[in-house]
Design a protein around this motif. Sequence first.
Motif, PDB file in Angstrom:
ATOM      1  N   SER A 136      66.787 118.496  10.123  1.00 26.02           N
ATOM      2  CA  SER A 136      67.512 117.715  11.120  1.00 26.02           C
ATOM      3  C   SER A 136      67.132 118.134  12.530  1.00 26.02           C
ATOM      4  O   SER A 136      67.025 117.290  13.435  1.00 26.02           O
ATOM      5  CB  SER A 136      69.026 117.876  10.921  1.00 26.02           C
ATOM      6  OG  SER A 136      69.433 117.327   9.692  1.00 26.02           O
ATOM      7  N   GLU A 137      66.933 119.412  12.731  1.00 27.52           N
ATOM      8  CA  GLU A 137      66.559 119.896  14.057  1.00 27.52           C
ATOM      9  C   GLU A 137      65.180 119.384  14.458  1.00 27.52           C
ATOM     10  O   GLU A 137      64.956 118.998  15.613  1.00 27.52           O
ATOM     11  CB  GLU A 137      66.599 121.427  14.083  1.00 27.52           C
ATOM     12  CG  GLU A 137      68.017 121.996  14.051  1.00 27.52           C
ATOM     13  CD  GLU A 137      68.035 123.517  14.012  1.00 27.52           C
ATOM     14  OE1 GLU A 137      66.946 124.106  13.836  1.00 27.52           O
ATOM     15  OE2 GLU A 137      69.119 124.093  14.172  1.00 27.52           O
ATOM     16  N   GLU A 138      64.242 119.378  13.506  1.00 25.32           N
ATOM     17  CA  GLU A 138      62.914 118.863  13.806  1.00 25.32           C
ATOM     18  C   GLU A 138      62.967 117.373  14.113  1.00 25.32           C
ATOM     19  O   GLU A 138      62.309 116.883  15.040  1.00 25.32           O
ATOM     20  CB  GLU A 138      61.974 119.129  12.621  1.00 25.32           C
ATOM     21  CG  GLU A 138      61.612 120.584  12.431  1.00 25.32           C
ATOM     22  CD  GLU A 138      60.884 121.149  13.639  1.00 25.32           C
ATOM     23  OE1 GLU A 138      59.947 120.491  14.134  1.00 25.32           O
ATOM     24  OE2 GLU A 138      61.267 122.240  14.112  1.00 25.32           O
ATOM     25  N   LEU A 139      63.761 116.638  13.323  1.00 25.95           N
ATOM     26  CA  LEU A 139      63.917 115.205  13.556  1.00 25.95           C
ATOM     27  C   LEU A 139      64.548 114.949  14.919  1.00 25.95           C
ATOM     28  O   LEU A 139      64.115 114.072  15.676  1.00 25.95           O
ATOM     29  CB  LEU A 139      64.775 114.586  12.449  1.00 25.95           C
ATOM     30  CG  LEU A 139      65.094 113.093  12.562  1.00 25.95           C
ATOM     31  CD1 LEU A 139      63.820 112.263  12.545  1.00 25.95           C
ATOM     32  CD2 LEU A 139      66.018 112.665  11.433  1.00 25.95           C
ATOM     33  N   THR A 162      61.606 101.324  12.364  1.00 28.06           N
ATOM     34  CA  THR A 162      61.294 101.796  13.708  1.00 28.06           C
ATOM     35  C   THR A 162      60.494 103.086  13.611  1.00 28.06           C
ATOM     36  O   THR A 162      60.904 104.018  12.916  1.00 28.06           O
ATOM     37  CB  THR A 162      62.573 102.048  14.529  1.00 28.06           C
ATOM     38  OG1 THR A 162      63.313 100.822  14.653  1.00 28.06           O
ATOM     39  CG2 THR A 162      62.230 102.559  15.921  1.00 28.06           C
ATOM     40  N   VAL A 163      59.356 103.110  14.263  1.00 28.90           N
ATOM     41  CA  VAL A 163      58.527 104.303  14.330  1.00 28.90           C
ATOM     42  C   VAL A 163      58.722 104.940  15.699  1.00 28.90           C
ATOM     43  O   VAL A 163      58.636 104.260  16.728  1.00 28.90           O
ATOM     44  CB  VAL A 163      57.039 103.970  14.127  1.00 28.90           C
ATOM     45  CG1 VAL A 163      56.185 105.224  14.273  1.00 28.90           C
ATOM     46  CG2 VAL A 163      56.810 103.359  12.764  1.00 28.90           C
ATOM     47  N   LEU A 169      54.822 116.663  20.873  1.00 29.66           N
ATOM     48  CA  LEU A 169      55.106 117.467  19.682  1.00 29.66           C
ATOM     49  C   LEU A 169      54.111 117.200  18.560  1.00 29.66           C
ATOM     50  O   LEU A 169      54.138 117.901  17.541  1.00 29.66           O
ATOM     51  CB  LEU A 169      56.529 117.175  19.181  1.00 29.66           C
ATOM     52  CG  LEU A 169      57.674 117.446  20.161  1.00 29.66           C
ATOM     53  CD1 LEU A 169      58.999 116.985  19.570  1.00 29.66           C
ATOM     54  CD2 LEU A 169      57.741 118.916  20.520  1.00 29.66           C
ATOM     55  N   ASN A 170      53.277 116.161  18.747  1.00 31.38           N
ATOM     56  CA  ASN A 170      52.327 115.746  17.709  1.00 31.38           C
ATOM     57  C   ASN A 170      53.060 115.412  16.414  1.00 31.38           C
ATOM     58  O   ASN A 170      52.583 115.694  15.317  1.00 31.38           O
ATOM     59  CB  ASN A 170      51.277 116.840  17.456  1.00 31.38           C
ATOM     60  CG  ASN A 170      50.026 116.291  16.765  1.00 31.38           C
ATOM     61  OD1 ASN A 170      49.748 115.097  16.825  1.00 31.38           O
ATOM     62  ND2 ASN A 170      49.282 117.155  16.102  1.00 31.38           N
ATOM     63  N   GLN A 171      54.249 114.793  16.558  1.00 30.96           N
ATOM     64  CA  GLN A 171      55.067 114.443  15.407  1.00 30.96           C
ATOM     65  C   GLN A 171      55.596 113.027  15.545  1.00 30.96           C
ATOM     66  O   GLN A 171      55.631 112.460  16.643  1.00 30.96           O
ATOM     67  CB  GLN A 171      56.242 115.418  15.255  1.00 30.96           C
ATOM     68  CG  GLN A 171      55.854 116.809  14.788  1.00 30.96           C
ATOM     69  CD  GLN A 171      57.075 117.685  14.574  1.00 30.96           C
ATOM     70  OE1 GLN A 171      57.816 117.973  15.511  1.00 30.96           O
ATOM     71  NE2 GLN A 171      57.275 118.110  13.340  1.00 30.96           N
ATOM     72  N   ALA A 172      56.036 112.482  14.419  1.00 30.34           N
ATOM     73  CA  ALA A 172      56.583 111.130  14.409  1.00 30.34           C
ATOM     74  C   ALA A 172      57.718 111.042  13.400  1.00 30.34           C
ATOM     75  O   ALA A 172      57.830 111.862  12.478  1.00 30.34           O
ATOM     76  CB  ALA A 172      55.497 110.096  14.076  1.00 30.34           C
ATOM     77  N   ALA A 173      58.575 110.050  13.590  1.00 30.11           N
ATOM     78  CA  ALA A 173      59.693 109.804  12.682  1.00 30.11           C
ATOM     79  C   ALA A 173      59.722 108.319  12.353  1.00 30.11           C
ATOM     80  O   ALA A 173      59.209 107.480  13.094  1.00 30.11           O
ATOM     81  CB  ALA A 173      61.012 110.228  13.320  1.00 30.11           C
ATOM     82  N   LEU A 214      61.590 112.355   9.000  1.00 29.46           N
ATOM     83  CA  LEU A 214      60.584 113.052   9.795  1.00 29.46           C
ATOM     84  C   LEU A 214      59.281 113.018   9.007  1.00 29.46           C
ATOM     85  O   LEU A 214      59.213 113.497   7.877  1.00 29.46           O
ATOM     86  CB  LEU A 214      61.007 114.499  10.054  1.00 29.46           C
ATOM     87  CG  LEU A 214      60.018 115.357  10.829  1.00 29.46           C
ATOM     88  CD1 LEU A 214      59.909 114.885  12.274  1.00 29.46           C
ATOM     89  CD2 LEU A 214      60.437 116.824  10.786  1.00 29.46           C
ATOM     90  N   LEU A 215      58.240 112.431   9.566  1.00 27.73           N
ATOM     91  CA  LEU A 215      56.983 112.302   8.847  1.00 27.73           C
ATOM     92  C   LEU A 215      56.335 113.664   8.657  1.00 27.73           C
ATOM     93  O   LEU A 215      56.271 114.472   9.593  1.00 27.73           O
ATOM     94  CB  LEU A 215      56.033 111.367   9.591  1.00 27.73           C
ATOM     95  CG  LEU A 215      56.530 109.933   9.815  1.00 27.73           C
ATOM     96  CD1 LEU A 215      55.428 109.069  10.389  1.00 27.73           C
ATOM     97  CD2 LEU A 215      57.059 109.324   8.530  1.00 27.73           C
ATOM     98  N   ASP A 216      55.863 113.922   7.457  1.00 27.87           N
ATOM     99  CA  ASP A 216      55.215 115.193   7.140  1.00 27.87           C
ATOM    100  C   ASP A 216      53.822 115.234   7.749  1.00 27.87           C
ATOM    101  O   ASP A 216      53.022 114.316   7.541  1.00 27.87           O
ATOM    102  CB  ASP A 216      55.096 115.368   5.615  1.00 27.87           C
ATOM    103  CG  ASP A 216      56.448 115.624   4.952  1.00 27.87           C
ATOM    104  OD1 ASP A 216      57.375 116.052   5.669  1.00 27.87           O
ATOM    105  OD2 ASP A 216      56.572 115.385   3.743  1.00 27.87           O
ATOM    106  N   GLY A 217      53.545 116.310   8.464  1.00 29.81           N
ATOM    107  CA  GLY A 217      52.215 116.490   9.015  1.00 29.81           C
ATOM    108  C   GLY A 217      52.102 116.024  10.455  1.00 29.81           C
ATOM    109  O   GLY A 217      52.966 115.314  10.973  1.00 29.81           O
ATOM    110  N   PRO A 218      51.012 116.401  11.124  1.00 25.57           N
ATOM    111  CA  PRO A 218      50.810 116.016  12.521  1.00 25.57           C
ATOM    112  C   PRO A 218      50.351 114.574  12.663  1.00 25.57           C
ATOM    113  O   PRO A 218      49.743 114.004  11.754  1.00 25.57           O
ATOM    114  CB  PRO A 218      49.714 116.981  12.984  1.00 25.57           C
ATOM    115  CG  PRO A 218      48.914 117.247  11.738  1.00 25.57           C
ATOM    116  CD  PRO A 218      49.923 117.269  10.617  1.00 25.57           C
TER     117      PRO A 218
END
Length: 251
Positions: A136-139, A162-163, A169-173, A214-218
């Motif tokens: 949850s914190e990462e998201l 919704t993306v 952060l090189n991250q996506a949800a 939270l999508l796994d990986g960069p």
Amino acid sequence: MSAADLHTMTGAYVLHALSDEERTEFERHLEVCEACGQEVRELAATAGRLARAVSVAPPADMKSDVLRRIATVRQQPPHTPPPGKTGGGAGRGRQLSRFALAACLAAAAAFGGVAVWQHERADEAGERAQQAQARSEELAKVLAAPDAKASTGRLTDGATGTVVVAKSLNQAAFVAARMPGPPSGKVYQLWFNDDGTMRSAGLMDPDRSTEAVLLDGPVDQASGIGITVEPAGGSKEPTSDPVALMNFPAA
């Protein structure tokens, strides 16, 4: 429904508290109203911050205390403003929606914690709570990132997706709403689209129609995501045609 009414529905939309008809009408409004689109993104970020703020283990006496207090609290009737005092416009509605959103999210998170605490053994609950809190914190970090950008599209059978991408952060949800359940024994698997090569980005919960993942990986150089139907547990590479393809928001 008037345009002024639509301007006040951002909080309910983020909380998935609209009827199907209201959601459809509001999403049409979002396509032409940049102000509401911006507020929806801000409220989603607020949701992430609130989730992070309340992600703590509930005290042992919380359930009994809540049940005791429920019996002593009288529900207040709806407030009706006096005649001639209905001014304030859409801006006032937006301000109130933020307070309502904060209260609802805080309550939902607290009572969600109680449900887990009640139904899991202490050791399992502790381990799962730690994993869920970290996730949850990462998201929340992705949703609340200053450079977070969102792109919304329609998926299959009336679902919407919704993306949200945070380049810093090189991250996506990915947030799905009204997603139809996959076939028995199957799951939806998310994939990064690396110039036509699909890279696994995690699984969705087959029992949830509305979910933030939270999508796994960069993100790296991925240009978007795809969703396929895969055997339970997922696959190393797609085994079916995508049910949805979405591009990442423009930088």
